[in-house]
Design an enzyme around this catalytic site. Sequence first.
Site, PDB file in Angstrom:
ATOM      1  N   LYS A   1      -5.578 -11.511  11.857  1.00  0.00           N
ATOM      2  CA  LYS A   1      -5.524 -10.300  12.278  1.00  0.00           C
ATOM      3  C   LYS A   1      -5.587  -9.794  14.080  1.00  0.00           C
ATOM      4  O   LYS A   1      -4.737  -9.284  14.290  1.00  0.00           O
ATOM      5  CB  LYS A   1      -6.764  -9.231  11.466  1.00  0.00           C
ATOM      6  CG  LYS A   1      -6.514  -7.706  11.696  1.00  0.00           C
ATOM      7  CD  LYS A   1      -5.965  -6.564  10.713  1.00  0.00           C
ATOM      8  CE  LYS A   1      -5.861  -5.331  11.272  1.00  0.00           C
ATOM      9  NZ  LYS A   1      -5.984  -4.024  10.840  1.00  0.00           N
TER      10      LYS A   1
ATOM     11  N   HIS B   1       1.831   2.582  -1.019  1.00  0.00           N
ATOM     12  CA  HIS B   1       1.666   3.813  -0.213  1.00  0.00           C
ATOM     13  C   HIS B   1       1.844   4.709  -1.757  1.00  0.00           C
ATOM     14  O   HIS B   1       1.346   5.329  -1.525  1.00  0.00           O
ATOM     15  CB  HIS B   1       1.465   3.447   0.892  1.00  0.00           C
ATOM     16  CG  HIS B   1       0.742   3.210   1.807  1.00  0.00           C
ATOM     17  ND1 HIS B   1       1.068   3.462   3.546  1.00  0.00           N
ATOM     18  CD2 HIS B   1      -0.339   2.374   1.658  1.00  0.00           C
ATOM     19  CE1 HIS B   1       0.438   2.411   4.022  1.00  0.00           C
ATOM     20  NE2 HIS B   1      -0.389   2.142   3.155  1.00  0.00           N
TER      21      HIS B   1
END
Length: 371
Positions: free
Chosen positions: A236, A261
């Site tokens: 990341k 989502h």
Amino acid sequence: MPAADRTAPVFHQVPIELGDRSYPINIGTGLLGDASTWTQVPRAAQGLIVTNTTVAPLYAAVLERAIEVRHDQVHVVVLPDGEAHKNWQTLNLIFDALLQHGCDRKTVLYALGGGVVGDMTGFAAASYMRGVPFVQVPTTLLAQVDSSVGGKTGINHPLGKNMIGAFYQPRLVVCDLDTLQTLPVREFSAGLGEVIKYGPIADTDLLDWIEANMGRLVRRETAALAHAVRRSCEIKACVVGQDERESGLRAILNFGHTFGHAIEAGLGYGEWLHGEAVGCGMVMAMQLSQRLGLVDGAWVERVTALLRQAGLPTVGPGLGADRYLELMRVDKKAEAGQIRFVVIDRPGSATVRTVPDTLVREVIDSCCRPA
Ligand code: NAD
Ligand code: GLY
């Protein structure tokens, strides 16, 4: 867990390189209650620990004592727990506490909890007096490997997940691996989903390692957790270091999120955990990649099997293709109403693409329960 594994001290540091906004991610055991962990935090008259009703009784007092050396006064604000509370009303409780205590612009906020507390505390820090310093103290696996790193902060809107927020970097991230021992199994699985995510998009060696070490991870052996958190944070950090504000590359970290989502919003926030929705969304995004001819079925099944072993759902809820498509058009990656998906272009590499609705419908029909 073997006694030796519990007692062996562990410490790794992963830097996030963002010029004058650079900061370290400190990963280890016994960090929370150790005053030396907090020496990098700016001194300030006041510190505010933001946590929730579940985490406060477990860890707030330990953190409060440890940071007393950095501040004349330490306050604690305890938010209601859960994704359903990641909204304006709860955010206002943080501002209420800051104002009631007369906190000035040097006040340091500490986000003690999972991604919900972290995202809301970061957003409060970004906005209070136009910006005060904050520290991420993630206590879920998901937050340690993903949400506490990289400066995405925000809240949900009933019409869309994480649609209101700011990029705002913490000064420090402290991942105390010991806190993961109290995490409920379902939450731990949700975090494993985000660890697995880094394999298909960036690192097939990590995928091999997870396959070989799933048992140790599920048993929460410290050395295995340390490797998983460290490698996830390194990947990341590398992505965020190149594209902090998601003008391109960073979007690959949203692998599985477009479908995920939609699942979260479609069922109502909190019904499925974020990591569960993203795990299932990854299965759907991999099947999309397969239908685009980018990866083969055996590889999709290999990653799907890992998600299953991690205890994650791999069949989506039956919202119906029309509802999925409607929800996905609110995604932040959408442009001019066109949904854009993170797909795997080869194992260990991801890209963002628009895909014909017909293909997306096929994936929904094959991966989800009937509406
Ligand atoms: P969460 O914050 O809801 O935490 C999960 C549950 O575990 C909660 O009930 C919490 O109180 C409890 N908990 C936390 N630590 C615990 C511990 N050590 N022991 C026992 N219980 C503990 O959920 P999460 O999975 O950590 O985070 C999900 C959120 O993160 C979502 O809102 C998602 O949108 C966000 N997110 C943000 C980013 C980002 O880059 N900012 C990335 C991924 C996810
Ligand atoms: N979790 C996605 C990102 O931080 O960009």
